[in-house]
Design an enzyme around this catalytic site. Structure first.
Site, mmCIF file in Angstrom:
data_model
loop_
_atom_site.group_PDB
_atom_site.id
_atom_site.type_symbol
_atom_site.label_atom_id
_atom_site.label_comp_id
_atom_site.label_asym_id
_atom_site.label_seq_id
_atom_site.Cartn_x
_atom_site.Cartn_y
_atom_site.Cartn_z
ATOM 1 N N ARG A 142 -9.300 20.539 14.032
ATOM 2 C CA ARG A 142 -10.763 20.505 13.906
ATOM 3 C C ARG A 142 -11.334 20.656 15.317
ATOM 4 N NH1 ARG A 142 -14.988 18.108 10.621
ATOM 5 N NH2 ARG A 142 -13.605 17.846 8.855
ATOM 6 N N GLU A 185 -14.507 30.294 0.968
ATOM 7 C CA GLU A 185 -14.587 31.484 1.837
ATOM 8 C C GLU A 185 -13.364 31.590 2.750
ATOM 9 O OE1 GLU A 185 -16.656 33.335 0.753
ATOM 10 O OE2 GLU A 185 -18.366 32.166 0.040
ATOM 11 N N TYR A 195 -14.461 26.223 2.964
ATOM 12 C CA TYR A 195 -14.138 26.048 1.533
ATOM 13 C C TYR A 195 -13.569 27.340 0.936
ATOM 14 C CZ TYR A 195 -16.434 21.563 2.157
ATOM 15 O OH TYR A 195 -16.764 20.306 2.607
ATOM 16 N N TYR A 237 0.811 -1.215 0.000
ATOM 17 C CA TYR A 237 0.000 0.000 0.000
ATOM 18 C C TYR A 237 0.851 1.274 0.000
ATOM 19 C CZ TYR A 237 -2.467 3.970 1.858
ATOM 20 O OH TYR A 237 -2.933 5.246 2.034
ATOM 21 N N GLY A 238 0.341 2.291 -0.670
ATOM 22 C CA GLY A 238 0.947 3.616 -0.816
ATOM 23 C C GLY A 238 1.941 4.065 0.229
ATOM 24 N N CYS A 245 -8.790 17.636 7.930
ATOM 25 C CA CYS A 245 -8.992 19.055 8.254
ATOM 26 C C CYS A 245 -8.915 19.937 7.008
ATOM 27 C CB CYS A 245 -7.969 19.524 9.283
ATOM 28 S SG CYS A 245 -8.225 18.809 10.908
#
Length: 608
Positions: free
Chosen positions: A419, A515, A513, A215-216, A269
């Site tokens: 957050r 804003e 977003y 995996y990555g 976040c």
């Protein structure tokens, strides 16, 4: 022959190839040149092996889908080790094993582990080839999936070998899926060895070994293993550099003046969203240098300069849409590798959050099972929550030309954020560099009800580097603090903290977003020294009343009041939580950091 070991002249690399092939006994050795032809050939090979599915050429030109073993889907922190000579050098946030013990374990697992497979040699540069902040690595792997992903994520090939010359040095990165193939044995569509996953960094040797996972983050060793865990060690040794889990964006004001900002947030976040933001305020433009990692170095002019050491995005797919991040969506319209997303009937990809409605017709889930909306069966996760797209930096429509600059871009501001539903304001500026280090060291997010911990508990993630710091985090805080003593603070970036996630009765108070560009505007105005736009508070400088550009935005004044006010009483309990978290670093917690926290506490008490 171009791909044979005879094309290699570098002494360290020749020794590394010899030692690796003697231990792992591959059937043949292939030295990668990073060409488009090689990429195409390896993708075709992966299709033939059943690992890749070619997507609809009209809808997704030159795109492929891979499905992993269902147990090999994410970074595994419990299997990730910092094997420093002394245990205390790994610190309380990392797993440790004595290097000799770990090497004995790895050598046992790796003896003959590439039997029946090709050993690929991937020379790669993190950052522009030959740049003053860039560094070289060589990954050896038995996974063609890793090769094609690395060709997107780093600068691979002959130019890197040319740069190394005969005597150049590099970081050796060894990877194997630990799945030897016997003569005539049918291969798996995702070779791995789940019970023997080890992702190991040897900091003193500047060496990485990762086995068992395909995996990555565990297998693309240029990414977190090198670009953060080993690079933090290299940066501290250099004394003038940092390797950080940060996005880099360029922001241009209406007068045409451009600034660069880096930002560190824990996962979930909105780092990629901020890196590729479309500004909603007229005349301001935001461009993306990188969305995940920044390597920084003090330049001759005393400023901190940054590069994106990667050449691709390894983005989380679910939740990415033309609404939430149109630029990320555009970046994976072509030349992209998708892992663990759903396959639609017309040969396209889909994931949760991409569109409101699930596409019609038969869908193959990330587990390879068939499902359709009208089957009457309950909807499973069609894409895995950590499914990914690997796309080239060049694909992003808002790419910043600074990405190509050999010496990097000068950083004017740094942002930390988590957050947080309450207490922490929308934005504030630190009082100084050292106070900014306190902000970085106390980055935290609240756990959600979905997490295993009780909802609302704080999970600290200092500098968003908790799983990625290659040495003791107490020393890491001390190294950050040293920049204020060694360099002219006036030339260092100004440090800010943001929180897009304040809530009131479950409702977000800030629209977020695009804003968020309004907050970036205020940050740039602070960098420029604009008068009268900030008020001093015990926690730092907040926007003065009316200083945030809210033109055309419909946010009630009462909501703005809530997110731009410091509740000193609530902040005092915050100080207590930070103090408790910091105590885990014991005697290695820098005294200057304790002094910053004490001073914050005194200011809060005085303001009550």
């Amino acid at each position: 022959m171009a791909h044979s070991v005879s094309s290699v002249v570098n002494k360290q690399l020749l020794a590394y190839i010899k030692e690796s092939s003697e231990l792992m006994t591959p059937k043949d050795i292939y030295v990668c040149d990073g060409s488009a032809e090689e990429y195409h050939n390896l993708c075709e090979l992966l299709v033939k092996q059943g690992i890749f599915t070619k997507l609809n050429e009209t809808k997704r030109p030159n795109c492929y889908l891979a499905r992993s073993n269902p147990a090999d889907v994410a970074r595994v922190e419990k299997c990730t080790y910092i094997c420093s000579e002394k245990e205390e050098d790994a610190g309380p946030t990392n797993n440790w094993m004595a290097p000799a013990e770990m090497k004995a374990k790895l050598n046992g697992l790796m003896k003959g582990c590439m039997k029946g497979r090709t050993m690929y040699v991937i020379p790669f540069s993190m950052g522009p080839i030959g740049g003053p902040i860039s560094r070289v690595g060589v990954e050896i792997t038995d996974s063609p999936y890793v090769v094609v992903n690395m060709c997107i994520m780093a600068k691979v090939g002959k130019k890197v070998l040319d740069l190394l010359g005969v005597d150049g040095t590099f970081v050796p990165c060894t990877h194997s899926c630990l799945a030897p193939l016997e003569e005539g044995q049918k291969d798996s569509t995702w070779p791995c060895n789940i019970d023997n996953r080890y992702i190991v960094q040897f900091p003193e040797e500047h060496r990485i070994v990762s086995v068992g996972s395909g995996y990555g983050g565990n297998a693309l060793l240029g990414k977190k293993c090198y670009a953060l865990r080993i690079a933090t060690v290299l940066s501290r040794e250099a004394g003038d550099s940092l390797a950080e889990h940060m996005l880099i964006l360029g922001i241009t004001n209406p007068q045409g003046k451009k600034y660069y900002i880096t930002a560190a947030f824990p996962s979930a976040c909105g780092k990629t969203n901020l890196a590729m933001l479309n500004a909603t305020i007229p005349g301001w433009k935001i461009e993306c240098v990188g969305d995940d990692i920044a390597w920084l170095k003090i330049g001759k002019d005393g400023r901190l300069w940054a590069i994106n050491p990667e050449s691709g995005f390894f983005g989380v797919a679910p939740g990415t849409s033309y609404k939430s991040n149109p630029n990320a969506m555009k970046s994976c319209e072509k030349d992209t590798i998708f892992t663990n997303v759903a396959l639609t009937e017309d040969g396209d990809v889909w994931w949760e959050g991409m569109t409101k409605e699930v596409p019609k017709g038969k869908i193959i889930t990330w587990l390879g099972k068939e499902w359709s909306a009208d089957s009457g069966e309950p909807k499973p996760n069609l894409a895995h929550p950590n499914s990914r797209f690997t796309a080239r930096v060049e694909n992003v429509p808002v790419g910043d030309p600074g990405y190509y600059a050999l010496e990097g871009v000068p950083v004017s501001a740094m942002i930390f954020g988590g957050r947080r539903e309450n207490t922490v304001p929308l934005v504030f500026q630190s009082r100084s560099w050292k106070h900014g280090v306190l902000l970085g060291s106390s980055v935290a997010s609240e756990t959600t009800a979905a997490a295993e911990a009780a909802a609302g508990q704080l999970r600290f993630d200092p500098f968003a580097m908790l799983p990625f710091c290659g040495y003791n985090m107490g020393d890491y805080f001390g190294y950050w603090l040293s920049f204020a003593d060694k360099y002219d603070e006036a030339k260092l970036p100004k440090i800010f903290h943001v929180n897009w996630f304040r809530k009131d009765n479950g409702r977000f108070l800030w629209p977020g977003y695009g804003e968020n560009s309004r907050v970036l505007k205020w940050i740039i105005e602070r960098v420029e020294g604009k008068e009268g736009i900030a008020k001093e508070t015990p926690i730092g400088y907040l926007p003065a009343k009316g200083a945030l550009d809210l033109s055309g935005l419909d946010v009630p004044e009462a909501d703005m009041e809530k997110i731009l006010t410091v509740d000193c009483k609530a902040y005092l309990s915050e100080v207590e939580k930070i103090r408790q978290y910091h105590s885990k670093f014991g005697s290695l917690l820098p005294k200057a950091l304790i002094a910053e926290l004490d001073a914050l506490e005194q200011r809060l008490k005085a303001a009550l």
